[in-house]
Write a protein that holds these residues in place. Structure first.
Motif, PDB file in Angstrom:
ATOM      1  N   ILE A   1     -17.020 -49.864 -87.757  1.00  0.00           N
ATOM      2  CA  ILE A   1     -17.939 -50.494 -86.796  1.00  0.00           C
ATOM      3  C   ILE A   1     -17.282 -50.974 -85.504  1.00  0.00           C
ATOM      4  N   VAL A   2     -15.945 -50.884 -85.376  1.00  0.00           N
ATOM      5  CA  VAL A   2     -15.317 -51.435 -84.165  1.00  0.00           C
ATOM      6  C   VAL A   2     -15.822 -50.754 -82.904  1.00  0.00           C
ATOM      7  N   PHE A   3     -16.176 -49.472 -83.013  1.00  0.00           N
ATOM      8  CA  PHE A   3     -16.667 -48.780 -81.820  1.00  0.00           C
ATOM      9  C   PHE A   3     -17.956 -49.409 -81.313  1.00  0.00           C
ATOM     10  N   ARG A   4     -18.843 -49.820 -82.235  1.00  0.00           N
ATOM     11  CA  ARG A   4     -20.119 -50.378 -81.789  1.00  0.00           C
ATOM     12  C   ARG A   4     -19.972 -51.824 -81.346  1.00  0.00           C
ATOM     13  N   LEU A   5     -18.886 -52.458 -81.722  1.00  0.00           N
ATOM     14  CA  LEU A   5     -18.647 -53.824 -81.268  1.00  0.00           C
ATOM     15  C   LEU A   5     -18.039 -53.866 -79.883  1.00  0.00           C
ATOM     16  N   TYR A   6     -17.250 -52.853 -79.532  1.00  0.00           N
ATOM     17  CA  TYR A   6     -16.486 -52.932 -78.291  1.00  0.00           C
ATOM     18  C   TYR A   6     -16.595 -51.722 -77.382  1.00  0.00           C
TER      19      TYR A   6
END
Length: 343
Positions: free
Chosen positions: A220-225
């Motif tokens: 999910i890091v891509f959708r957070l940042y």
């Protein structure tokens, strides 16, 4: 009867990272509806009633004992049915260990460092081999274990159709081409499920498997940042939930840290859909179901009516379990290797 062709899903890192359907690349596997239907006809409830009458009880008891010491086991075991059945049918190919001649599905992009609890299937198989040698297939064990994982977590109980054989090989290539990324959006997921004659309702209901379990920050890091390469977060994330995710999965942090897939991660219920309505879905592939009108309708229904969710989920799992390759197989003595390998 018309044939069903599975089209290659090309992964493009320049896009949002989704695996999209492409008519330019036809998947190596051609599943004819006629062969699928013929294979499905051989499946039936109470398949082991005479040959191994305690088979389903043994499988459930082993899983129950494992869950007592590992709360995540239920979700992990349930996921195995999805990752097996969507790749050339429910044939236990996922369970095969890699060999010098064969790239295993366990190392596929959507499986490596993600799937777990294979040892639970090994333990069930060992118990069944003692009770009924060479009678119960590993493919059937996956189906029984997935059902039991749901029931033992507070979800519905249903009769499973059994009688599958185990495949003689695995296909990492097919797994890479078929299994969706956590970045997938609802449109690409609908296209994928349609190839398997699974409806939009089936998609949303089966996504409810994320009612239990955890997933890694890596997913999910891509959708957070950096959603869609924009350098910005996913605008659909609830602001308060975003604060919680930032603490759990800081930029540059440990991608192997896990977060709950919904607010009640050990109980199979409709909370998953309530979270999506609030913008608190952990994975992009979950939250996107509330963004598209076709799928949002079912998210809202299931969030308000758990009984409707349970009924639709059972129907979807049965349809998923009916996916068969029609290829000849065997009953493996060890789920990790075919019978002609010495061990």
């Amino acid at each position: 009867m018309r044939g069903k062709v599975l089209y290659k899903m090309n992964y493009s890192p320049k896009s949002s990272g989704e695996k999209m359907m492409s008519h330019s690349g036809i998947l190596l596997v051609l599943l004819l509806l006629s062969s699928v239907a013929a294979a499905a006809l051989s499946l039936r409830r109470n398949f082991y009633l005479e040959s191994c009458p305690e088979a389903e009880v043994i499988a459930r008891d082993v899983l129950s004992g494992t869950m007592a010491g590992d709360a995540r086991a239920a979700a992990s075991v349930m996921r195995l049915q999805f990752h097996d059945c969507l790749v050339i049918g429910c044939d236990g190919s996922l369970l095969l260990d890699e060999t010098a001649e064969m790239a295993g599905e366990k190392s596929a992009l959507s499986n490596v460092n993600s799937l777990r609890s294979f040892q639970v299937i090994d333990e069930i198989k060992e118990a069944l081999e003692k009770a009924c040698p060479t009678l119960v297939s590993c493919a059937d064990i996956l189906i029984m274990a997935a059902r039991d994982a749901v029931f033992l977590s507070g979800g519905p109980k249903w009769e499973v159709k059994l009688g599958r054989q185990d495949s003689l090989t695995a296909s990492q290539e097919a797994s890479n081409e078929i299994m969706p990324s956590p970045r997938a959006n609802a449109t690409s997921l609908i296209a994928l499920f349609t190839k398997f004659n699974l409806s939009v309702q089936d998609l949303v209901a089966l996504s409810g498997s994320h009612s239990i379990g955890k997933a890694r920050c890596f997913s999910i890091v891509f959708r957070l940042y950096n959603q869609s390469g924009s350098g910005q977060p996913d605008p659909d994330i609830d602001s308060q939930y975003r604060v919680e995710l930032d603490k759990l999965c800081p930029q540059g942090g440990d991608g192997n840290v896990t977060g709950d897939l919904d607010a009640t991660p050990q109980r199979f219920d409709s909370q998953y859909y309530k979270d999506l309505v609030r913008g608190s879905g952990f994975l992009n592939s979950d939250q996107t179901l509330f963004a598209l009108p076709q799928t949002r309708k079912y998210v809202e229904i299931f969030s308000k009516n758990q009984e409707r969710f349970f009924k639709a989920f059972v129907q979807g799992m049965i349809k998923l379990g009916d996916l068969q390759s029609g290829k000849p197989g065997e009953i493996r003595r060890n789920c990790r290797v075919v019978n002609n390998i010495s061990y």
